[in-house]
Scaffold this motif. Structure first.
Motif, PDB file in Angstrom:
ATOM      1  N   ALA A   1       0.848  -1.193   0.000  1.00 30.97           N
ATOM      2  CA  ALA A   1       0.000   0.000   0.000  1.00 30.97           C
ATOM      3  C   ALA A   1       0.886   1.248   0.000  1.00 30.97           C
ATOM      4  O   ALA A   1       2.103   1.174   0.208  1.00 30.97           O
ATOM      5  CB  ALA A   1      -0.907  -0.018   1.218  1.00 30.97           C
ATOM      6  N   ILE A   2       0.262   2.403  -0.217  1.00 28.39           N
ATOM      7  CA  ILE A   2       0.997   3.674  -0.294  1.00 28.39           C
ATOM      8  C   ILE A   2       0.409   4.678   0.679  1.00 28.39           C
ATOM      9  O   ILE A   2      -0.814   4.839   0.780  1.00 28.39           O
ATOM     10  CB  ILE A   2       0.944   4.260  -1.728  1.00 28.39           C
ATOM     11  CG1 ILE A   2       1.627   3.322  -2.717  1.00 28.39           C
ATOM     12  CG2 ILE A   2       1.588   5.643  -1.772  1.00 28.39           C
ATOM     13  CD1 ILE A   2       3.122   3.175  -2.480  1.00 28.39           C
ATOM     14  N   GLY A   3       1.308   5.357   1.409  1.00 27.58           N
ATOM     15  CA  GLY A   3       0.941   6.501   2.238  1.00 27.58           C
ATOM     16  C   GLY A   3       1.768   7.700   1.811  1.00 27.58           C
ATOM     17  O   GLY A   3       2.641   7.588   0.935  1.00 27.58           O
TER      18      GLY A   3
ATOM     19  N   LYS B   1      -4.235  -0.915   4.986  1.00 28.67           N
ATOM     20  CA  LYS B   1      -4.965  -0.299   6.098  1.00 28.67           C
ATOM     21  C   LYS B   1      -5.798  -1.293   6.897  1.00 28.67           C
ATOM     22  O   LYS B   1      -6.130  -1.038   8.053  1.00 28.67           O
ATOM     23  CB  LYS B   1      -5.852   0.840   5.610  1.00 28.67           C
ATOM     24  CG  LYS B   1      -7.079   0.426   4.827  1.00 28.67           C
ATOM     25  CD  LYS B   1      -8.051   1.592   4.633  1.00 28.67           C
ATOM     26  CE  LYS B   1      -7.395   2.750   3.951  1.00 28.67           C
ATOM     27  NZ  LYS B   1      -8.349   3.863   3.708  1.00 28.67           N
ATOM     28  N   SER B   2      -6.137  -2.427   6.330  1.00 27.61           N
ATOM     29  CA  SER B   2      -6.957  -3.403   7.058  1.00 27.61           C
ATOM     30  C   SER B   2      -6.272  -3.866   8.340  1.00 27.61           C
ATOM     31  O   SER B   2      -6.937  -4.200   9.323  1.00 27.61           O
ATOM     32  CB  SER B   2      -7.255  -4.615   6.161  1.00 27.61           C
ATOM     33  OG  SER B   2      -6.045  -5.258   5.769  1.00 27.61           O
TER      34      SER B   2
ATOM     35  N   ILE C   1       8.770   7.475  12.053  1.00 27.49           N
ATOM     36  CA  ILE C   1       7.541   8.153  11.641  1.00 27.49           C
ATOM     37  C   ILE C   1       6.583   7.124  11.036  1.00 27.49           C
ATOM     38  O   ILE C   1       6.898   6.514  10.008  1.00 27.49           O
ATOM     39  CB  ILE C   1       7.845   9.251  10.604  1.00 27.49           C
ATOM     40  CG1 ILE C   1       8.794  10.293  11.205  1.00 27.49           C
ATOM     41  CG2 ILE C   1       6.567   9.881  10.089  1.00 27.49           C
ATOM     42  CD1 ILE C   1       9.375  11.241  10.174  1.00 27.49           C
ATOM     43  N   PRO C   2       5.399   6.907  11.635  1.00 25.75           N
ATOM     44  CA  PRO C   2       4.464   5.917  11.075  1.00 25.75           C
ATOM     45  C   PRO C   2       3.784   6.454   9.810  1.00 25.75           C
ATOM     46  O   PRO C   2       3.256   7.569   9.800  1.00 25.75           O
ATOM     47  CB  PRO C   2       3.438   5.723  12.198  1.00 25.75           C
ATOM     48  CG  PRO C   2       4.021   6.378  13.414  1.00 25.75           C
ATOM     49  CD  PRO C   2       4.910   7.468  12.906  1.00 25.75           C
ATOM     50  N   ILE C   3       3.813   5.650   8.759  1.00 26.64           N
ATOM     51  CA  ILE C   3       3.101   5.973   7.524  1.00 26.64           C
ATOM     52  C   ILE C   3       1.992   4.946   7.334  1.00 26.64           C
ATOM     53  O   ILE C   3       2.236   3.730   7.359  1.00 26.64           O
ATOM     54  CB  ILE C   3       4.062   5.962   6.312  1.00 26.64           C
ATOM     55  CG1 ILE C   3       5.153   7.018   6.490  1.00 26.64           C
ATOM     56  CG2 ILE C   3       3.286   6.198   5.014  1.00 26.64           C
ATOM     57  CD1 ILE C   3       4.659   8.450   6.562  1.00 26.64           C
ATOM     58  N   PHE C   4       0.763   5.445   7.163  1.00 22.97           N
ATOM     59  CA  PHE C   4      -0.407   4.586   7.049  1.00 22.97           C
ATOM     60  C   PHE C   4      -0.949   4.593   5.617  1.00 22.97           C
ATOM     61  O   PHE C   4      -0.856   5.609   4.909  1.00 22.97           O
ATOM     62  CB  PHE C   4      -1.507   5.052   8.007  1.00 22.97           C
ATOM     63  CG  PHE C   4      -1.191   4.840   9.456  1.00 22.97           C
ATOM     64  CD1 PHE C   4      -1.588   3.682  10.108  1.00 22.97           C
ATOM     65  CD2 PHE C   4      -0.503   5.807  10.176  1.00 22.97           C
ATOM     66  CE1 PHE C   4      -1.315   3.487  11.457  1.00 22.97           C
ATOM     67  CE2 PHE C   4      -0.222   5.626  11.523  1.00 22.97           C
ATOM     68  CZ  PHE C   4      -0.622   4.450  12.161  1.00 22.97           C
TER      69      PHE C   4
ATOM     70  N   PRO D   1      -5.061   6.723  12.328  1.00 25.21           N
ATOM     71  CA  PRO D   1      -5.853   7.660  11.522  1.00 25.21           C
ATOM     72  C   PRO D   1      -6.719   6.979  10.464  1.00 25.21           C
ATOM     73  O   PRO D   1      -7.509   7.650   9.800  1.00 25.21           O
ATOM     74  CB  PRO D   1      -4.782   8.540  10.877  1.00 25.21           C
ATOM     75  CG  PRO D   1      -3.576   7.661  10.771  1.00 25.21           C
ATOM     76  CD  PRO D   1      -3.613   6.804  11.996  1.00 25.21           C
ATOM     77  N   THR D   2      -6.563   5.664  10.314  1.00 25.40           N
ATOM     78  CA  THR D   2      -7.330   4.926   9.300  1.00 25.40           C
ATOM     79  C   THR D   2      -8.679   4.451   9.819  1.00 25.40           C
ATOM     80  O   THR D   2      -9.435   3.822   9.075  1.00 25.40           O
ATOM     81  CB  THR D   2      -6.518   3.690   8.859  1.00 25.40           C
ATOM     82  OG1 THR D   2      -6.163   2.926  10.034  1.00 25.40           O
ATOM     83  CG2 THR D   2      -5.242   4.104   8.139  1.00 25.40           C
TER      84      THR D   2
END
Length: 621
Positions: A2-4, A55-56, A88-91, A186-187
């Motif tokens: 996935a991409i954030g 994101k799941s 840094i968390p990327i969602f 945030p998801t």
């Protein structure tokens, strides 16, 4: 995969100054460079895409792994110490906005030092105990504050209450965005995010309303310890999905019907740790079942809780008019926004000039509003709603204060040689004014140094600021200003002058938008200052709100800093009433109104110099 997404914003002095030309590296966990970026004229990088987890995973409470991928950022700029932000968390599908908090190098400093910030995992994944104490019933409340107000700024202690950690001051919306990004994912569904953000806002307002920490002698409003309060990581990124909601509801809170006090909205993740309050993971389940934010809150808190709004924001320049301003709007509120944006544009040149007639919301005003919203991460709709008004007001306050401090330093004649005096609590005089000025300037660039009132009196607030500065500079934190502290103050101040470019104040200020007729000497001119309202002025000068509005042709109660009012004079009565504001002292009031401390004390029957905010004093004419 996935991409954030990730965007960096380099600004200083409470966002008053953008930092263009900052070199930013984005690295993976093995320190491989993925992107090399440079901030633009607004201090912002372009948005970059980064691989992450689907994101799941972040929506499943039974997933035991890490539902995101972390990255690192290194920021460097000429004349500033560098900043390194790790983990840094990327969602998936989320845009993270990372503030780059750079501070100017000190005078004579040869090499950059580096500030290291580590972004911890969101608190929803924690396993420790979480059962903070607080007041949840109205009968338990010590009635400290008269009304619920949004603290702007809020002071956060970066540790447990009794630790020697730093305090930082941040705007309340930024605090809530940071906490929500530090607490949950945030998801999550929209209604779960809203329920959690309402709980976060209300928890903080409960601490402020009850003066939970300040009543115990602590110089802060709340801590970042999850054992006592809620998570907060200074310098961490926030997320657009969270920011959008906070901008909409930052002044709304939860209370029980028939009560004024914010309810004590305690919470925990509800999986590895449980508590008497709200389950964070439980809000996801309920949101997926179609529950509204209020229904979620009533599931965990009493059935009679409600969501209400407070329009009282401390240190706000001018209250939001209550109705959004848009194309076709006219009047003083529109002119106020045009004035503020015109001044902000001197620092943020990307904002286009406004060519509409003063007080008329036309295409150029809309274009300026849209660009402002884009720069500061607001919904880009060209409409001045609550969040846009608040942000424009806050930025205007920041840029004008910075310009005032810049010119004030010239007037004070701050040289290169520190005073020889050793200052401690109780000292008074010009050297104290110099000390307080230096602390005020430094506090604009160092969030852990509190600003002080420049009253020439070395009181408790000045000592707190001195101690915070000494701790920051690695000096003995005794609150006494001797040679070592003076030298450090001057090095820090000179570094700011050398490395920060502050735009000069407008050499051609706009004329008074409310010209008034000649009153034949039955009135006098008054220039509006920060904190003034018509009610306060009427009480201060022994007249009425209606009389001031009538004389000045005003159709609303809104005032602008720098606005010139004609104040009607009444027959002298020997004194007038004055309502005490934050920062007031008897010494300041005596000097402001041309009287003496003894005269004020005698007229009011005071036996001490202590004042309380909201206290009404009689001031001798």
């Amino acid at each position: 995969m996935a991409i954030g997404y990730l965007t960096m914003q380099a600004r200083t002095a409470h966002d008053a100054l953008p930092l263009p030309g900052v070199r930013v590296s984005v690295l993976d966990d093995e320190q491989n460079r993925i992107y090399e970026l440079v901030t633009d004229e607004s201090g912002e990088t372009k948005r970059v895409a980064l691989e992450t987890m689907d994101k799941s995973y972040s929506q499943n409470e039974n997933f035991t792994g890490t539902p995101y991928i972390t990255y690192n950022v290194l920021a460097q700029a000429e004349g500033f110490d560098s900043v390194s932000v790790s983990d840094i968390p990327i969602f998936d599908g989320e845009s993270a906005i990372l503030p780059l908090v750079l501070v100017p190098m000190q005078g004579q400093q040869r090499e950059q030092t580096q500030t290291q910030i580590t972004v911890e995992a969101p608190a929803v994944s924690m396993e420790g105990e979480r059962e903070p104490e607080g007041f949840s019933q109205s009968s338990e409340f010590p009635q400290v504050l008269r009304q619920v107000a949004v603290p702007n700024p809020i002071t956060v202690h970066l540790g447990t209450p009794d630790s020697y950690a730093s305090n930082v001051q941040v705007s309340f919306p930024d605090y809530v965005k940071n906490v929500a990004s530090s607490e949950i994912y945030p998801t999550w569904p929209e209604n779960a995010l809203r329920a959690n953000i309402y709980a976060i806002i209300t928890f903080a307002l409960n601490r402020v309303y009850t003066e939970w920490y300040r009543a115990k002698g602590y110089p802060f409003d709340i801590t970042n310890s999850t054992s006592y309060d809620q998570a907060f990581v200074y310098g961490r990124p926030t997320y657009e999905s969270i920011n959008r909601i906070v901008d909409e509801i930052f002044n709304e809170y939860v209370r029980r019907q028939g009560q004024e006090a914010p309810y004590f909205t305690s919470f925990c993740n509800g999986t590895t740790t449980t508590c008497r309050g709200m389950s964070q993971w439980g809000t996801v389940t309920l949101a997926n079942q179609g529950y509204s934010p209020l229904r979620i809150l009533r599931y965990y808190y009493p059935d009679d809780v409600e969501i209400v709004e407070t329009n009282i924001i401390t240190n706000e320049l001018s209250s939001y008019p209550g109705t959004p301003l848009r194309i076709g709007s006219t009047g003083l509120d529109v002119q106020t926004i045009q004035t503020w944006l015109g001044r902000i544009r001197r620092n943020y040149s990307a904002i286009p000039a406004i060519t509409d007639a003063p007080g008329t919301f036309g295409d150029s005003t809309r274009a300026a509003v849209r660009k402002f919203q884009s720069i500061f991460g607001l919904s880009v709709d060209g409409v001045v709603g609550k969040s846009t008004w608040f942000k424009i007001s806050s930025l205007y306050t920041a840029v004008t204060k910075l310009a005032e401090l810049n010119s004030e330093g010239t007037n004070l004649g701050i040289g290169t040689v520190p005073p020889a005096a050793v200052l401690r609590q109780g000292a008074r005089g010009q050297d104290v004014i110099t000390l307080q000025y230096l602390l005020d300037v430094i506090s604009e660039y160092y969030a852990d140094i509190p600003e002080v009132t420049q009253d020439g009196i070395f009181g408790g607030g000045t000592k707190q600021a001195v101690t915070a500065f000494q701790r920051r500079m690695g000096l003995v934190a005794d609150g006494i200003v001797g040679p070592a502290t003076w030298n450090a103050l001057y090095r820090t101040y000179q570094g700011i002058l050398q490395n920060v470019s502050v735009p000069n104040p407008d050499p051609n200020p706009a004329p008074n938008p409310n010209p008034t007729p000649d009153t034949g000497g039955s009135s006098f001119s008054y220039t509006v200052k920060s904190g003034d309202t018509l009610w306060l002025l009427a009480n201060r000068f022994g007249t009425s709100v209606d009389a001031i509005k009538r004389l000045n042709g005003l159709t609303s109660d809104n005032l602008q800093i720098g606005q010139i009012l004609q104040i009607p004079t009444e027959q002298p009565t020997g004194f007038f009433n004055y309502t005490v504001k934050s920062g007031d002292t008897l010494w300041l009031l005596a000097n402001r109104f041309g009287t003496t401390v003894d005269a004020i004390k005698r007229l009011n029957g005071l036996s001490s110099d202590d004042l309380q905010i909201g206290q009404v004093l009689r001031i001798p004419n």
